[in-house]
Design a protein around this motif. Sequence first.
Motif, mmCIF file in Angstrom:
data_model
loop_
_atom_site.group_PDB
_atom_site.id
_atom_site.type_symbol
_atom_site.label_atom_id
_atom_site.label_comp_id
_atom_site.label_asym_id
_atom_site.label_seq_id
_atom_site.Cartn_x
_atom_site.Cartn_y
_atom_site.Cartn_z
ATOM 1 N N ASN A 29 -9.219 5.718 -14.990
ATOM 2 C CA ASN A 29 -8.332 4.732 -15.020
ATOM 3 C C ASN A 29 -6.790 4.993 -14.672
ATOM 4 O O ASN A 29 -6.359 5.403 -15.966
ATOM 5 C CB ASN A 29 -8.768 3.530 -15.840
ATOM 6 N N PHE A 30 -6.372 5.204 -13.421
ATOM 7 C CA PHE A 30 -4.987 5.746 -13.487
ATOM 8 C C PHE A 30 -4.010 5.052 -12.855
ATOM 9 O O PHE A 30 -3.796 4.759 -11.571
ATOM 10 C CB PHE A 30 -5.229 7.044 -12.606
ATOM 11 N N PRO A 31 -3.363 4.203 -13.657
ATOM 12 C CA PRO A 31 -2.341 3.063 -13.215
ATOM 13 C C PRO A 31 -0.915 3.274 -13.194
ATOM 14 O O PRO A 31 -0.336 2.629 -13.271
ATOM 15 C CB PRO A 31 -2.709 1.883 -14.277
ATOM 16 N N PHE A 32 -0.819 4.693 -12.721
ATOM 17 C CA PHE A 32 0.525 5.105 -12.601
ATOM 18 C C PHE A 32 0.925 5.369 -10.918
ATOM 19 O O PHE A 32 -0.005 5.989 -10.353
ATOM 20 C CB PHE A 32 0.814 6.390 -13.549
ATOM 21 N N GLN A 33 2.013 4.995 -10.565
ATOM 22 C CA GLN A 33 2.376 5.233 -9.283
ATOM 23 C C GLN A 33 3.717 6.160 -9.097
ATOM 24 O O GLN A 33 4.611 5.631 -9.915
ATOM 25 C CB GLN A 33 2.666 3.890 -8.542
ATOM 26 N N GLU A 34 4.022 7.147 -8.357
ATOM 27 C CA GLU A 34 5.093 7.809 -8.056
ATOM 28 C C GLU A 34 6.146 7.016 -7.740
ATOM 29 O O GLU A 34 6.077 5.820 -7.223
ATOM 30 C CB GLU A 34 5.191 8.835 -7.075
ATOM 31 N N GLY A 35 7.548 6.738 -8.236
ATOM 32 C CA GLY A 35 8.573 6.093 -8.162
ATOM 33 C C GLY A 35 8.522 4.832 -8.580
ATOM 34 O O GLY A 35 9.301 3.912 -8.095
ATOM 35 N N THR A 36 7.806 4.691 -9.709
ATOM 36 C CA THR A 36 7.861 3.239 -10.419
ATOM 37 C C THR A 36 8.136 3.545 -11.821
ATOM 38 O O THR A 36 7.898 4.546 -12.405
ATOM 39 C CB THR A 36 6.559 2.706 -10.040
ATOM 40 N N THR A 37 8.348 2.523 -12.474
ATOM 41 C CA THR A 37 8.654 2.255 -13.853
ATOM 42 C C THR A 37 7.180 2.187 -14.630
ATOM 43 O O THR A 37 6.494 1.251 -14.132
ATOM 44 C CB THR A 37 9.706 1.312 -14.296
ATOM 45 N N ALA A 38 7.072 3.023 -15.433
ATOM 46 C CA ALA A 38 5.806 2.777 -16.169
ATOM 47 C C ALA A 38 5.958 2.511 -17.773
ATOM 48 O O ALA A 38 7.064 3.164 -18.401
ATOM 49 C CB ALA A 38 4.800 4.127 -15.966
#
Length: 134
Positions: A76-85
Motif C-alpha cells: 500500500n504505497f500512498p506517496f506521490q512525487e511532487g506532493t507533501t506527505a
Amino acid sequence: MPGIVCTNLNIAPGQRVAVKGDVLPGAKSFAINLGKSPDVLLLHFNARFDAHGDVKTIVCNSKNKGQWGKELRETNFPFQEGTTAEVLFTHDKKEVIITLPGNHQVKFPNETGLENIEFVCIDGDLNFRSLSLV
Ligand SMILES: C=CCO[C@@H]1O[C@H](CO)[C@@H](O[C@@H]2O[C@H](CO)[C@H](O)[C@H](OCc3cn(-c4n[nH]c(N)n4)nn3)[C@H]2O)[C@H](O)[C@H]1NC(C)=O
C-alpha cells in the motif's frame, strides 16, 4: 548525503510523532529513521518509488549494533512525487504503529526493545518540513 538529523530527543512510548516533508519530483526513494542512533534503529521506514529492485513498495526494518533485522514489506504505497506527505509513528515496547497518508496503518515489531526515541533522521528524496508530537 544524509538529510535532516534530530538528536537528543526524548519521545516516550505512546507519544505520536508526525514527520512531514515534500516528496521530490522524480523521487526514487526516501527513508525516515527513528531510534537511538544511526546504528540502533527502532524503525527504518524506506519508501521505494523505484529502488533496490522494488517499485512503489515500503520496506521497514530495524537495525541493532549496525546489523539490519528482518524486512517487512508493504505494497500500500500512498506517496506521490511532487506532493507533501505526512507519516505518523507511535511506538511502545511491542511495536511501532505507522499511519500512512490516507490513514492506512502498518505495524512493525519493536525488535530493539527501545523505549524512548532519541534520534530521527531523514534520507533521500523527501525535503523535510516538520517533525512534531501530535
Ligand atoms: C535480493 C537481494 C538481497 O536483498 C536485498 O538486500 C539489500 C541490501 O541489504 C536490501 O536493501 C537494503 O535494505 C535496507 C532495509 O532492509 C535499507 O533500506 C538499505 O538502504 C539503507 C538506506 C537507504 N537510504 C536511502 N533511501 N533513499 C536514499 N537516497 N537513501 N539510506 N539508507 C538497503 O540497501 C534490499 O531491501 C533487499 N531486497 C530484498 C527483496 O530482500
